[in-house]
Design a protein around this motif. Sequence first.
Motif, mmCIF file in Angstrom:
data_model
loop_
_atom_site.group_PDB
_atom_site.id
_atom_site.type_symbol
_atom_site.label_atom_id
_atom_site.label_comp_id
_atom_site.label_asym_id
_atom_site.label_seq_id
_atom_site.Cartn_x
_atom_site.Cartn_y
_atom_site.Cartn_z
ATOM 1 N N SER A 1 12.626 -58.872 -97.785
ATOM 2 C CA SER A 1 13.081 -58.033 -96.674
ATOM 3 C C SER A 1 12.340 -58.409 -95.406
ATOM 4 C CB SER A 1 12.776 -56.574 -96.963
ATOM 5 O OG SER A 1 13.534 -56.151 -98.036
ATOM 6 N N THR A 2 13.012 -58.330 -94.282
ATOM 7 C CA THR A 2 12.325 -58.576 -93.016
ATOM 8 C C THR A 2 12.286 -57.270 -92.265
ATOM 9 O OG1 THR A 2 14.334 -59.017 -91.816
ATOM 10 C CG2 THR A 2 13.291 -60.899 -92.898
ATOM 11 N N SER A 3 11.435 -57.205 -91.264
ATOM 12 C CA SER A 3 11.322 -55.951 -90.548
ATOM 13 C C SER A 3 12.625 -55.612 -89.827
ATOM 14 C CB SER A 3 10.171 -56.018 -89.561
ATOM 15 O OG SER A 3 10.439 -57.038 -88.634
ATOM 16 N N PHE A 4 13.439 -56.666 -89.533
ATOM 17 C CA PHE A 4 14.690 -56.420 -88.834
ATOM 18 C C PHE A 4 15.568 -55.434 -89.598
ATOM 19 C CE2 PHE A 4 19.188 -57.536 -88.189
ATOM 20 C CZ PHE A 4 19.301 -57.122 -86.878
ATOM 21 N N GLU A 5 15.521 -55.529 -90.926
ATOM 22 C CA GLU A 5 16.370 -54.653 -91.726
ATOM 23 C C GLU A 5 16.021 -53.181 -91.574
ATOM 24 O OE1 GLU A 5 16.099 -56.170 -95.665
ATOM 25 O OE2 GLU A 5 16.837 -58.112 -95.011
ATOM 26 N N ARG A 6 14.899 -52.933 -90.928
ATOM 27 C CA ARG A 6 14.523 -51.536 -90.722
ATOM 28 C C ARG A 6 15.535 -50.827 -89.816
ATOM 29 N NH1 ARG A 6 9.086 -52.174 -91.402
ATOM 30 N NH2 ARG A 6 8.767 -52.933 -89.300
ATOM 31 N N ALA A 7 16.101 -51.595 -88.885
ATOM 32 C CA ALA A 7 17.098 -51.008 -87.992
ATOM 33 C C ALA A 7 18.418 -50.909 -88.738
ATOM 34 C CB ALA A 7 17.249 -51.877 -86.760
ATOM 35 N N ASN A 8 19.104 -49.792 -88.574
ATOM 36 C CA ASN A 8 20.387 -49.618 -89.256
ATOM 37 C C ASN A 8 21.345 -50.732 -88.845
ATOM 38 O OD1 ASN A 8 23.293 -48.545 -89.229
ATOM 39 N ND2 ASN A 8 22.218 -47.152 -90.614
ATOM 40 N N GLY A 9 21.864 -51.465 -89.831
ATOM 41 C CA GLY A 9 22.664 -52.659 -89.578
ATOM 42 C C GLY A 9 23.901 -52.378 -88.763
ATOM 43 N N SER A 10 24.582 -51.281 -89.100
ATOM 44 C CA SER A 10 25.847 -51.056 -88.421
ATOM 45 C C SER A 10 25.616 -50.586 -86.977
ATOM 46 C CB SER A 10 26.698 -50.137 -89.292
ATOM 47 O OG SER A 10 27.009 -48.997 -88.665
ATOM 48 N N VAL A 11 24.597 -49.789 -86.744
ATOM 49 C CA VAL A 11 24.303 -49.368 -85.356
ATOM 50 C C VAL A 11 23.887 -50.588 -84.538
ATOM 51 C CG1 VAL A 11 22.879 -47.883 -83.889
ATOM 52 C CG2 VAL A 11 23.589 -47.091 -86.134
ATOM 53 N N PHE A 12 23.041 -51.427 -85.146
ATOM 54 C CA PHE A 12 22.574 -52.612 -84.421
ATOM 55 C C PHE A 12 23.752 -53.528 -84.074
ATOM 56 C CE2 PHE A 12 20.453 -56.641 -83.673
ATOM 57 C CZ PHE A 12 19.339 -56.249 -82.956
ATOM 58 N N GLY A 13 24.668 -53.640 -85.032
ATOM 59 C CA GLY A 13 25.840 -54.488 -84.833
ATOM 60 C C GLY A 13 26.713 -53.990 -83.689
ATOM 61 N N SER A 14 26.740 -52.689 -83.487
ATOM 62 C CA SER A 14 27.620 -52.144 -82.461
ATOM 63 C C SER A 14 27.005 -52.209 -81.053
ATOM 64 C CB SER A 14 27.978 -50.702 -82.806
ATOM 65 O OG SER A 14 26.806 -49.922 -82.697
ATOM 66 N N LEU A 15 25.748 -52.660 -80.970
ATOM 67 C CA LEU A 15 25.099 -52.721 -79.648
ATOM 68 C C LEU A 15 25.692 -53.836 -78.794
ATOM 69 C CD1 LEU A 15 21.251 -52.503 -80.455
ATOM 70 C CD2 LEU A 15 22.765 -50.650 -79.753
ATOM 71 N N GLY A 16 25.658 -53.641 -77.515
ATOM 72 C CA GLY A 16 26.062 -54.708 -76.610
ATOM 73 C C GLY A 16 24.909 -55.659 -76.397
ATOM 74 N N ASP A 17 25.203 -56.851 -75.836
ATOM 75 C CA ASP A 17 24.145 -57.836 -75.602
ATOM 76 C C ASP A 17 23.077 -57.243 -74.681
ATOM 77 O OD1 ASP A 17 22.906 -60.207 -75.891
ATOM 78 O OD2 ASP A 17 24.012 -61.225 -74.286
ATOM 79 N N ASP B 1 21.178 -54.939 -75.243
ATOM 80 C CA ASP B 1 20.882 -53.514 -75.495
ATOM 81 C C ASP B 1 19.657 -53.393 -76.398
ATOM 82 O OD1 ASP B 1 22.899 -52.553 -74.015
ATOM 83 O OD2 ASP B 1 24.227 -52.009 -75.689
ATOM 84 N N THR B 2 19.075 -52.232 -76.379
ATOM 85 C CA THR B 2 17.937 -52.004 -77.288
ATOM 86 C C THR B 2 18.250 -50.831 -78.211
ATOM 87 O OG1 THR B 2 16.890 -50.543 -75.697
ATOM 88 C CG2 THR B 2 16.157 -52.840 -75.701
ATOM 89 N N LEU B 3 17.533 -50.826 -79.327
ATOM 90 C CA LEU B 3 17.747 -49.761 -80.312
ATOM 91 C C LEU B 3 16.386 -49.248 -80.789
ATOM 92 C CD1 LEU B 3 19.724 -48.278 -82.312
ATOM 93 C CD2 LEU B 3 19.218 -50.111 -83.917
ATOM 94 N N ASP B 4 16.238 -47.932 -80.811
ATOM 95 C CA ASP B 4 14.992 -47.342 -81.297
ATOM 96 C C ASP B 4 15.132 -46.947 -82.769
ATOM 97 O OD1 ASP B 4 13.855 -47.605 -78.870
ATOM 98 O OD2 ASP B 4 14.042 -45.491 -78.297
ATOM 99 N N VAL B 5 14.147 -47.364 -83.556
ATOM 100 C CA VAL B 5 14.081 -46.928 -84.960
ATOM 101 C C VAL B 5 12.884 -45.984 -85.027
ATOM 102 C CG1 VAL B 5 13.601 -47.666 -87.321
ATOM 103 C CG2 VAL B 5 15.023 -49.086 -85.852
ATOM 104 N N ARG B 6 13.099 -44.821 -85.616
ATOM 105 C CA ARG B 6 12.002 -43.843 -85.537
ATOM 106 C C ARG B 6 11.913 -43.015 -86.812
ATOM 107 N NH1 ARG B 6 11.775 -41.027 -80.211
ATOM 108 N NH2 ARG B 6 9.533 -41.278 -80.109
ATOM 109 N N VAL B 7 10.691 -42.750 -87.231
ATOM 110 C CA VAL B 7 10.471 -41.773 -88.307
ATOM 111 C C VAL B 7 9.431 -40.790 -87.809
ATOM 112 C CG1 VAL B 7 9.687 -41.369 -90.676
ATOM 113 C CG2 VAL B 7 11.028 -43.409 -90.168
ATOM 114 N N ARG B 8 9.740 -39.522 -87.974
ATOM 115 C CA ARG B 8 8.819 -38.494 -87.468
ATOM 116 C C ARG B 8 8.591 -37.478 -88.582
ATOM 117 N NH1 ARG B 8 10.305 -35.604 -81.892
ATOM 118 N NH2 ARG B 8 9.191 -37.373 -81.044
ATOM 119 N N MET B 9 7.345 -37.164 -88.829
ATOM 120 C CA MET B 9 7.046 -36.185 -89.884
ATOM 121 C C MET B 9 6.202 -35.058 -89.328
ATOM 122 S SD MET B 9 5.851 -38.862 -92.773
ATOM 123 C CE MET B 9 4.943 -37.680 -93.717
ATOM 124 N N THR B 10 6.467 -33.837 -89.810
ATOM 125 C CA THR B 10 5.560 -32.749 -89.442
ATOM 126 C C THR B 10 4.829 -32.295 -90.699
ATOM 127 O OG1 THR B 10 7.375 -31.191 -89.710
ATOM 128 C CG2 THR B 10 6.877 -31.891 -87.465
#
Lengths: 138, 654
Positions: B62-78, B80-89
């Motif tokens: 696995s590469t770190s790239f796979e951390r970003a959701n594939g389908s959302v990343f695919g729908s981005l325009g050239d 564009d940026t995408l935030d991947v986030r995990v937040r815990m309380t």
Amino acid sequence: LPVEDWPRNFSCDETNRNTYAELTDRNQTLSPFRGKEFADVFSVAMAIGFKMSNRIPLKKLAYNIPFSALKEREWLIDAIAIADAANLDILLDTPRVVRIVEEYANGGIERLKEIVFGGLPGDARKRIEAELMELLPP
Amino acid sequence: LKIFSIELQNYRQYRNAKVELSTDDRKNFTIIQGPNGAGKTNLMNAITWCLYGVEPSLSQNSTSFERANGSVFGSLGDEDTLDVRVRMTLGDSKPEYLFDRKESYWKHGKKAEDIVINQARTVMYLDGYDWKNHPYPNSLVNRVLPEGVSGFFFFDGERLDEFFKAESSKKVREALLDVSQVTVLDNALGRLDGLKDDLRRSAKGLNSQADTILEQIETSKKEFGEEQKHMRELDAQRTTTLKLIAEIDERLKNSPRENVQILGKERDSLNLDVAGLQEELSRAEDRLNEALLEFAPLIYAKSALDFAFKEIEKRYKTGELPPKIREEYLNDLLKQGKCICGTDISAAGDPRQNVEKQLHASLFSDIDDKIRVGRFELGEMRKKTPGYLKVTNELGSKMAKDSETIRRKGERLKEISEILSKYDEEEIQRLESDRLRFEVQRDKLNQDIGLAKGDIDRRRSEIAGLETQHKNELRKSAKFVVVQAQVDMCQKAINALEEIKRAIVDEIRHIIEAKTKQYFLSLMWKKNTFVDVKIDENYSLSVMHRGGWNALGILSAGERQLLALSFMAALKEVSGFHFPVVIDTPLGRIAKEPKDNVAESLPRYLEGTQVTMLMTDQEYTESVRKRMSPRIGKELSLVYDEIKDETKVIKFAG
């Protein structure tokens, strides 16, 4: 020393200190004493020295065998001293008892070193085991 | 601490999801049910990524790239940026800490590139009603749960089965070192060793012979470092090879051909038997060493024991022992020349000689008790000596029997391999031929590791020898006395720290042993088969059968998983950290009836701990659910939509 007042540490000869360390080294695969204490080596060396009647005076003392670890062997130590002096009265002279067994251990350690590291065929435990079997009554 | 919520944004198959866990102390279990591929393991990965930035349960490619959701990343325009986030309380009775990790990806050109343009980790704490940035996020994470011990809180139940298969003593050792938190001692040991070297160097120029030896020490230490590195590499290669063999074994055991499955399973069980027997052999070797230390002094010095015993007996028989009259009183009689009975003892002769004899015996008054003990002990030692023959015979015949069984099982293993090598299916032949190749590689590596260990041992004693020579040489120069005293001080501190480390790890080992035993025997469905669990000083774990033998090698996959679960529960408890537990596929390897037993017993052993279990529908059966229901605070389901590449978290519908 008053009667029964054992010294805090028994000694080996300074030149043999390394042999004790090598024999008890945790990583020393050749030695049946690996991971054990100096006192274990001392007890066997002392008995071997006695068996061979090989008493060698120590040139320079390295006080590295705590008596606390030999406490369980107290009467083996006494027995060797009594047999050496051929008299029970030796028990009244603790320093002499200590000297006698230290000298026997000094004589025995060389033989032990040869058994373990001498490059003889087979493993050291089995070699000692074979010697012991010879000594046991049939 | 409890986890209140986990929010995931564009993290793998989670586009926008929030998981709220049960924080009820009595209903401390949250069940998250989902089919394979729905994102159970990735939910656990999200937790460790958020806390430590690592995802231990990923496949290696696995590469770190796979951390970003594939389908959302695919729908981005050239561009564009995408935030991947995990937040815990997290918190005790309400959320008090907020852990947030974010990574921003940049889409550049038509080809998706793995470009992380921003990484940020924020830890906040609740101050009254305000959330404030925590000034020391790393130390907070280390305080709540250091990464080194997190593996005992977040783990994959499926992989637990592997834990006690290959190289188990190595894994037990590593786990015990992790949980003992002795890294601080290791750091101190490293520093002291460095300081010792610096001090030695400061004595340079005082004695040219010593300088030459110092150079030799430094060269040897460099070589030692290289040899240790080589050893680690070999060890890693061996682990990879063992994994490859295990993978082939799994494939053969799951082959559609029934006879291949049977042979695969037979080989598995034979290998476990052989490993168990080899452990037994090495334990018997240890016992023979112990016997040698106990008996050798008595046998070599047998004539001394006999002589001393007879000497004491003789004195008792002649009445010389035990001493009857006090020394001072007898001295007075001799001085006065008159015995207590009135006889004149002033001149030499029998009466005077008798009193003198009593005086001699009285010298033993101080050691009267000692001699009494000696009389008994010498007798016991003399009686004990022939027992050596019995011990060596018993252990020797057991070892011969075990070796013969190993040989027979080895023959059968060869037969199985031959059958599979000639099997009328190319795939099976290929797998078996690969397996044989890996076995040769494993044996070669084992040999190389043995040699490398020998080199390391030799180098270690060479360094010790050189250090002594250096010390002796430097003693010749007076100036050196101070430096040597400092070096000695360092060495004493090193010895003391090593002793402390050993004592801590030993103590932890005993506690883990007792707790693993307690958990395993209570959770085990076969109530009368196993009687004890032991972890010896070489970190080898045994499960004692009531027949008195180690049954580790013959445990079923489910029993092994239970053992590992018990071991993990023990480690978690001993670690001293109070953190929630997350278990992926906890009951995967356990068959139906035992599964119910475990489901009923497990909550008792994790009382007071917030537990999240990620289970498939085969695990979370109606009867498991029924048994656990008094402890379940929340039940959730993961539903994966393949087209959208998205997992939604919904309430479990039963």
